[in-house]
Design an enzyme around this catalytic site. Structure first.
Site, PDB file in Angstrom:
ATOM      1  N   VAL A  81      45.311  49.436  26.389  1.00 49.78           N
ATOM      2  CA  VAL A  81      44.087  50.092  25.692  1.00 49.78           C
ATOM      3  C   VAL A  81      43.614  51.252  26.957  1.00 49.78           C
ATOM      4  CG1 VAL A  81      41.579  49.980  25.175  1.00 49.78           C
ATOM      5  CG2 VAL A  81      43.182  48.306  24.407  1.00 49.78           C
TER       6      VAL A  81
ATOM      7  N   ALA B 101      41.439  51.565  31.815  1.00 50.47           N
ATOM      8  CA  ALA B 101      42.343  51.023  30.915  1.00 50.47           C
ATOM      9  C   ALA B 101      42.551  49.655  31.084  1.00 50.47           C
ATOM     10  CB  ALA B 101      43.740  51.902  31.118  1.00 50.47           C
ATOM     11  N   LYS B 102      43.302  49.082  30.336  1.00 48.64           N
ATOM     12  CA  LYS B 102      43.614  47.635  30.735  1.00 48.64           C
ATOM     13  C   LYS B 102      44.742  47.194  29.751  1.00 48.64           C
ATOM     14  CE  LYS B 102      42.261  44.034  33.163  1.00 48.64           C
ATOM     15  NZ  LYS B 102      41.618  44.085  34.512  1.00 48.64           N
ATOM     16  N   GLY B 103      45.481  46.156  30.223  1.00 46.43           N
ATOM     17  CA  GLY B 103      46.819  45.785  29.268  1.00 46.43           C
ATOM     18  C   GLY B 103      46.697  44.370  29.131  1.00 46.43           C
TER      19      GLY B 103
END
Ligand code: NAD
Length: 480
Positions: free
Chosen positions: A125, A170-172
């Site tokens: 995201v 962001a992050k995953g």
């Protein structure tokens, strides 16, 4: 269908493993559907904070040693909404900044040693890129879902803005049971994930890093996979091993950053770090490094926990010895230098500073009253629910919030990226000094805002972060 069966089997085994592994109260386990969540969520949606609806020990409340069942997404948005309202952010601008710019979901089928295909889901995201390339970790954990990744991505946007480093957020994550995967299975997950999201990544676009369930080795595999597609690109990920252009000081950076924040807060509260006692919930990367560095200041680690148990010693646990014990595969509860205690006893251990460094939602309305500290420095992301935050405020417990306190990791990731772009390496002393300067600056800017607006640090931090992002988005012409 084989895939569906494998998916079900994997989910079941992850659940079973969690129940088996978490005698201290664990992550969410079997209580995920209790009424307590609903009560706290409902109150939040009604604009409240979730307290006052159920007594701490009442029916449906979250047991004191467990996580609250309010999502990280609700926690982050609660604080965002309050700060946005306070600074008078227009509704339409708030709508842009609240939601994510891009959300990618991919399928990750992995044939494991049982010869079955296990299907995991990966997410990336990208929340907001107004201030620079997207930046944020990748989490491997069975509870990862889109809402959690969204929340953590949003938190990164405010965190990089508060720290004043030129990144977006962001992050995953991949919902795989990282704790039970063999190394070669984890490698398959990491490579498959990278090969499916590489098109939205890049050293000037989006740069992943480690988080829960991933580490320097995971980043090495991801860099290698990206390199196969695009040529050798060390700046594509941070948190890499030193042998692959990682930065000195990166592994300890989040823990070290917490200690810089603690020193600022301690001075403001009249606490002498060298004479203070501290408790760490979650003795992993962040918690163990914070402990070792706090100990260098002369502070005493009086209690620590991990997912399997907790230990206490009034004389002080030796943080170095405890970290070696864990690195050698030992469990905290078996450490000879302390006595085994429960998760609740950990919370009730008297100390000057409590450092939550495990997962989100660990301090909630059913256990916030139990903390016996003057100060909470948040190492984990979203460890404190809004209801608990209010309880701590009413009790006069000072909180240095996650969104500023645990920025040390992303700050040294920024240094690693800058070094990679120049193919240059800084000494560890230089890294630590630069980290200290950025952390102290962030603390002082938030403190000044908190004083001016007469608000708690968390709200002040969000105000600072949101204003910086809104200003960048407006100046670029992304919003009017
Ligand atoms: P980690 O996996 O190395 O450590 C997590 C620790 O928490 C482990 O010791 C685990 O056993 C423990 N734990 C899990 N459930 C627990 C429970 N119910 N009770 C007590 N302990 C429990 O992860 P990490 O990298 O240290 O990250 C910890 C937190 O800090 C996460 O919330 C992460 O998002 C946040 N964070 C990490 C970084 C970083 O650089 N690693 C940066 C910013 C924020």
């Amino acid at each position: 269908m084989a895939d569906d069966e494998a998916r079900t089997a994997t989910k079941e085994s992850a659940d079973a493993k969690q129940q088996e592994q978490e005698p201290t109260g664990g992550q969410t386990g079997t209580d995920q559907e209790t009424g307590d969540t609903v009560t706290e969520k409902q109150a939040l949606h009604e604009g409240g904070t979730g307290d006052g609806q159920v007594t701490p020990e009442g029916p449906g409340s979250t047991p004191a040693g467990e996580r609250a069942e309010i999502s990280n997404f609700e926690i982050v948005n609660h604080y965002f909404n309050r700060a946005a309202e306070r600074i008078g952010l227009r509704d339409d601008v708030a709508a842009v900044l609240r939601s994510a710019y891009r959300e990618v979901q991919v399928q990750i089928p992995v044939t494991r040693t049982d010869d079955r295909i296990h299907v995991y889901t990966g997410y990336r995201v990208q929340h907001n890129g107004a201030r620079g390339p997207y930046k944020g970790g990748v989490r491997f954990h069975p509870e990862v879902d889109l809402d959690e990744v969204r929340a953590l991505a949003s938190l990164m946007t405010w965190k990089t803005a508060i720290a004043g480093i030129p990144y977006g957020g962001a992050k995953g994550g991949v919902n795989c049971p990282a704790g039970e995967l063999e190394a070669h299975e984890k490698e398959k997950v990491a490579r498959s994930f990278m090969s499916k999201i590489d098109k939205v990544l890049g050293p000037t676009r989006d740069i992943p890093a480690p988080d829960v369930g991933t580490n320097a080795q995971t980043m090495a595999w991801m860099m290698d996979e990206y390199g196969k597609l695009h040529g050798h690109t060390p700046a594509i990920v941070t948190g890499k091993p030193i042998s692959l252009e990682g930065s000195y000081g990166r592994e300890a950076a989040t823990g070290r950053g917490l200690v810089y924040m603690y020193r600022e807060a301690a001075a403001a509260l009249g606490i002498r770090p060298s004479e203070s006692r501290f408790t760490v919930q979650g003795f992993g990367n962040v918690g163990s490094w914070a402990s070792r560095i706090m100990q260098e200041l002369g502070a005493k680690l009086v209690a620590a926990s991990d997912a399997f148990g907790a230990v206490r010693s009034d004389e002080g646990l030796d943080a170095e010895a405890l970290a070696s014990h864990v690195a050698d595969g030992g469990r905290l509860r078996d450490f000879e230098g302390g006595e085994e205690i429960s998760a609740v006893e950990l919370l009730e251990t008297e100390c000057e500073v409590f450092i939550p460094a495990a997962l989100g939602g660990m301090i909630h309305k059913s256990n916030a009253e139990r903390l016996r500290c003057k100060l909470v420095v948040e190492g984990a992301n979203s460890p404190t629910t809004p209801a608990a935050d209010e309880i701590l405020e009413d009790r006069g417990v000072f909180v240095v919030p996650d969104v500023m306190a645990n920025a040390g990791g992303v700050v040294v990731s920024y240094f690693e990226w800058a070094q990679n772009l120049q193919h240059f390496r800084w000494e560890e002393r230089e890294v630590n000094e630069k980290l200290g300067r950025i952390m102290r600056r962030a603390y002082r800017e938030v403190a000044a805002r908190a004083e001016k607006d007469e608000v708690p640090f968390r709200l002040a931090a969000y105000e600072v972060g949101i204003e910086r992002v809104a200003d960048a988005a407006r100046t670029r012409g992304y919003i009017s």
